[in-house]
Design an enzyme around this catalytic site. Structure first.
Site, mmCIF file in Angstrom:
data_model
loop_
_atom_site.group_PDB
_atom_site.id
_atom_site.type_symbol
_atom_site.label_atom_id
_atom_site.label_comp_id
_atom_site.label_asym_id
_atom_site.label_seq_id
_atom_site.Cartn_x
_atom_site.Cartn_y
_atom_site.Cartn_z
ATOM 1 N N LYS A 208 0.841 -1.197 0.000
ATOM 2 C CA LYS A 208 0.000 0.000 0.000
ATOM 3 C C LYS A 208 0.881 1.254 0.000
ATOM 4 O O LYS A 208 0.707 2.162 -0.793
ATOM 5 C CB LYS A 208 -0.914 -0.041 1.224
ATOM 6 C CG LYS A 208 -1.796 1.176 1.356
ATOM 7 C CD LYS A 208 -2.750 1.026 2.524
ATOM 8 C CE LYS A 208 -3.422 2.357 2.810
ATOM 9 N NZ LYS A 208 -4.369 2.306 3.923
ATOM 10 N N GLY A 268 -4.820 -1.832 5.136
ATOM 11 C CA GLY A 268 -4.019 -2.976 4.688
ATOM 12 C C GLY A 268 -4.714 -4.301 4.936
ATOM 13 O O GLY A 268 -4.803 -5.156 4.056
ATOM 14 N N ARG A 269 -5.237 -4.490 6.138
ATOM 15 C CA ARG A 269 -5.840 -5.776 6.486
ATOM 16 C C ARG A 269 -7.227 -5.954 5.894
ATOM 17 O O ARG A 269 -7.872 -6.983 6.119
ATOM 18 C CB ARG A 269 -5.847 -5.953 8.003
ATOM 19 C CG ARG A 269 -6.497 -4.819 8.772
ATOM 20 C CD ARG A 269 -6.130 -4.888 10.254
ATOM 21 N NE ARG A 269 -6.598 -3.737 11.021
ATOM 22 C CZ ARG A 269 -5.937 -2.612 11.159
ATOM 23 N NH1 ARG A 269 -4.773 -2.442 10.556
ATOM 24 N NH2 ARG A 269 -6.422 -1.624 11.897
ATOM 25 N N LYS A 513 9.580 -0.875 14.243
ATOM 26 C CA LYS A 513 10.136 -0.542 12.928
ATOM 27 C C LYS A 513 11.269 0.470 13.073
ATOM 28 O O LYS A 513 12.324 0.348 12.458
ATOM 29 C CB LYS A 513 9.070 0.088 12.031
ATOM 30 C CG LYS A 513 8.034 -0.863 11.497
ATOM 31 C CD LYS A 513 7.139 -0.107 10.516
ATOM 32 C CE LYS A 513 5.918 -0.908 10.133
ATOM 33 N NZ LYS A 513 4.973 -0.155 9.306
HETATM 34 O O1 G6P Z 1 1.061 -2.733 2.204
HETATM 35 P P1 G6P Z 1 2.143 -2.107 3.030
HETATM 36 O O2 G6P Z 1 2.087 -0.603 3.004
HETATM 37 O O3 G6P Z 1 3.481 -2.624 2.588
HETATM 38 O O4 G6P Z 1 1.920 -2.533 4.516
HETATM 39 C C1 G6P Z 1 2.014 -3.849 4.948
HETATM 40 C C2 G6P Z 1 1.615 -4.012 6.411
HETATM 41 O O5 G6P Z 1 2.586 -3.410 7.239
HETATM 42 C C3 G6P Z 1 2.237 -2.475 8.236
HETATM 43 O O6 G6P Z 1 3.286 -2.370 9.159
HETATM 44 C C4 G6P Z 1 0.939 -2.716 8.937
HETATM 45 O O7 G6P Z 1 1.106 -3.256 10.217
HETATM 46 C C5 G6P Z 1 -0.029 -3.594 8.173
HETATM 47 O O8 G6P Z 1 -1.319 -3.144 8.448
HETATM 48 C C6 G6P Z 1 0.220 -3.561 6.693
HETATM 49 O O9 G6P Z 1 -0.718 -4.410 6.071
#
Ligand code: G6P
Length: 549
Positions: A208, A268-269, A513
């Site tokens: 995303k 995302g989820r 992170k």
């Molecule tokens: O799709 P992206 O932006 O790479 O994110 C991937 C994932 O990482 C994040 O840290 C969130 O915890 C998730 O909710 C998300 O789905």
């Protein structure tokens, strides 16, 4: 709107008072006392059937739970979500995964933009692309059709498509083999690359944000590997992106003509319905992908319009809340009795725990009750032979969601009856248990001595009275899978409303992170790690020393 603390509300207090006796009820007696318990405590929706009768509750409990749902504004939050209001308060975003499965021609204007139109424009792009890859018209750089697809993504950009591709295995294209690489651990990418040929492999970089460290590293590795046998000019035939971040996609070197967009109002989820589902659409084809969306839409319509008394996501959520709050159930076990749903528990972990694993309310106050339980699980019947011991006789009460299909999609004799027999037997066993008298009678039938019986008896008793839901569908097909996922998505919204947490942000993943970035600089640089605690410093020093071995 600022909600009062949950435990101070009139309906919570009424429930709590009811719970002082209800939590001690014996389900055996509840079933014996009411022949209509099964029809009363079951509901149908969008091709799914939910039996919640094997819980420590009755119709009065359900009535009180629904009163609480009304008081906490479940209906208004639901309606605000469907209308595109910015219910993700901390990120000031709408929450519109439901718009991704709206039928063509239905308009929904958000910030002056008809997103119904935008969604279907991307679906058309997905159809065109997946048709070409599946038919063999899309060729790799040496003129061969694609045989392998590697989805590179993590979290919501991995769990949904990976789970769904597996779940719909029996609908998959025979030529296309799907791979999923999520872990920053190079062993994940290494294993995938060992199985594929650059000439016939398509990489989908799914992110995303297009900034997620794991995905960017994995995508860079895949690109490097590809360029060992091909040229930069060949990249567009083998790398496509799914993202909301056009700039970052271009900066990575993927032609934005090969980018499938989505929008910040898709969490995302909740993104498997968007272009993040590209790997699923490739595997099963656009027709079945459309059925998958339609199944979810049917559940959306049910959730939006059914009275709370017959509203499956609301009932599933409120029963879960009851068990969490009044039976102190700190976890929820998911037991799919279908091998192809083996990734469904992992998928639900993110959906539920990243959504409702929160400790402050939408207005920032510390919550006054426990929130999301730990979600975990494994396919039955494998789970029976691993940890069901604890669920039957351990000291905690762990509610279980059994998920099964009435019919199989294979035709191997004898298997499906055996599978269903196990599923139904387990929910019966959790509910009934085995009393001391029953256990004694079993042992007496074995003609054991009184001494032997006395020794064994305590071990043979099952307390029972352990709650479970059973969710049934006819077959695991694209539409039923769509409805099942949407059921749990909406359950999450309802529980979030009760706890008054923001189910749509995930700040809790940020701290690690940031710290990982710092530590990585220390691991790869010459700086000695002195600024951490002695444990973290010590671990870093060990890893640095091992690099020189
Ligand atoms: O799709 P992206 O932006 O790479 O994110 C991937 C994932 O990482 C994040 O840290 C969130 O915890 C998730 O909710 C998300 O789905």
């Amino acid at each position: 709107m600022r909600l009062p603390a949950l435990t101070s509300t009139a309906n919570f207090l009424a429930l709590a008072s009811h719970a002082t006796t209800a939590r001690t009820w014996q389900m055996r007696q509840l079933f014996a006392a009411d022949a209509q318990r099964f029809p009363k405590l079951t509901v149908d929706a969008a091709g799914l059937f939910l039996d919640y009768s094997k819980n420590r509750l009755d119709s009065r409990t359900v009535g009180l739970l629904l009163d609480l749902a009304r008081e906490r504004g479940v209906e208004s939050l639901r309606d605000a979500m469907f209308a595109g209001e910015k219910i993700n308060l901390t990120e000031q975003r709408a929450v519109l995964h439901t718009a991704l499965r709206m039928p063509r021609g239905k308009a929904l204007v958000v910030d002056g933009q008809d997103i119904g139109h935008d969604v279907h424009a991307v679906l058309d792009q997905i159809k065109d692309f997946t048709d070409r890859v599946r038919s063999g018209a899309w060729l790799g750089y040496t003129g061969k059709p694609i045989t392998d697809v590697v989805n590179i993504g993590i979290g919501g950009s991995d769990l949904g498509p990976k789970m769904a591709v597996l779940a719909l295995r029996s609908y998959s294209h025979p030529r296309l083999k799907m791979h999923f690489v999520s872990n920053v651990d190079g062993h994940d990418m290494d294993a995938a690359l060992a199985q594929v040929n650059p000439e016939t492999t398509l990489f989908i970089v799914a992110s995303k944000t297009f900034t997620t460290a794991e995905t960017m590293l994995n995508a860079g590795t895949a690109r490097h590997w590809f360029l060992q046998s091909a040229t930069e000019a060949d990249l567009p035939r083998h790398f496509v992106a799914v993202s909301t971040n056009q700039q970052a996609v271009a900066a990575f070197g993927i032609d934005t003509a090969n980018m499938f967009p989505f929008w910040d109002w898709v969490g995302g989820r909740y993104s498997v319905w968007s272009a993040i589902g590209l790997s699923l659409a490739l595997a099963v084809g656009f027709g079945y992908f459309t059925d998958f969306l339609a199944g979810a839409h049917a559940m959306d319509e049910h959730f939006r319009t059914a009275p709370l008394e017959q509203n499956m996501p609301v009932l599933l959520a409120m029963v879960g809340f009851w068990n969490r709050q009044f039976l102190d159930a700190g976890s929820l076990s998911i037991a799919p009795y279908h091998q192809d749903l083996s990734r469904f528990p992992a998928y639900l972990q993110q959906l539920d725990m990243e959504s409702n694993g929160k400790r402050v309310t939408r207005s920032g106050a510390v919550v006054d009750t426990p929130t999301c339980p730990v979600v975990w699980g494994e396919c039955g019947t494998n789970a029976q032979h691993a940890y069901f011991q604890l669920l039957h006789q351990g000291t905690d009460v762990t509610p279980i969601d059994f998920i099964a299909t009435l019919r199989a999609t294979h035709d191997l004799a004898g298997h499906h009856d055996a599978l269903l027999a196990n599923c139904f037997a387990q929910s019966e066993a959790f509910m009934k248990g085995k009393t001391e008298e029953e256990a004694r009678a079993d042992l007496q039938a074995l003609k054991l001595s009184e001494e032997e019986i006395a020794t064994l008896l305590p071990h043979k008793i099952f307390p029972g009275n352990r709650p479970s839901n059973t969710i049934l569908m006819d077959q695991l097909n694209p539409s039923a899978l769509g409805a099942l996922i949407a059921l749990y998505e909406h359950k999450t919204l309802v529980q979030g409303a009760i706890w008054d947490v923001n189910s749509f942000d995930q700040w809790g993943v940020e701290l690690g992170k940031v710290l990982a970035k710092n530590i990585q600089a220390e691991l790869t640089g010459s700086v000695q790690p002195e600024r951490h605690d002695s444990s973290t410093n010590g671990l870093i020093v060990m890893a640095k020393a091992a690099q020189h071995l």
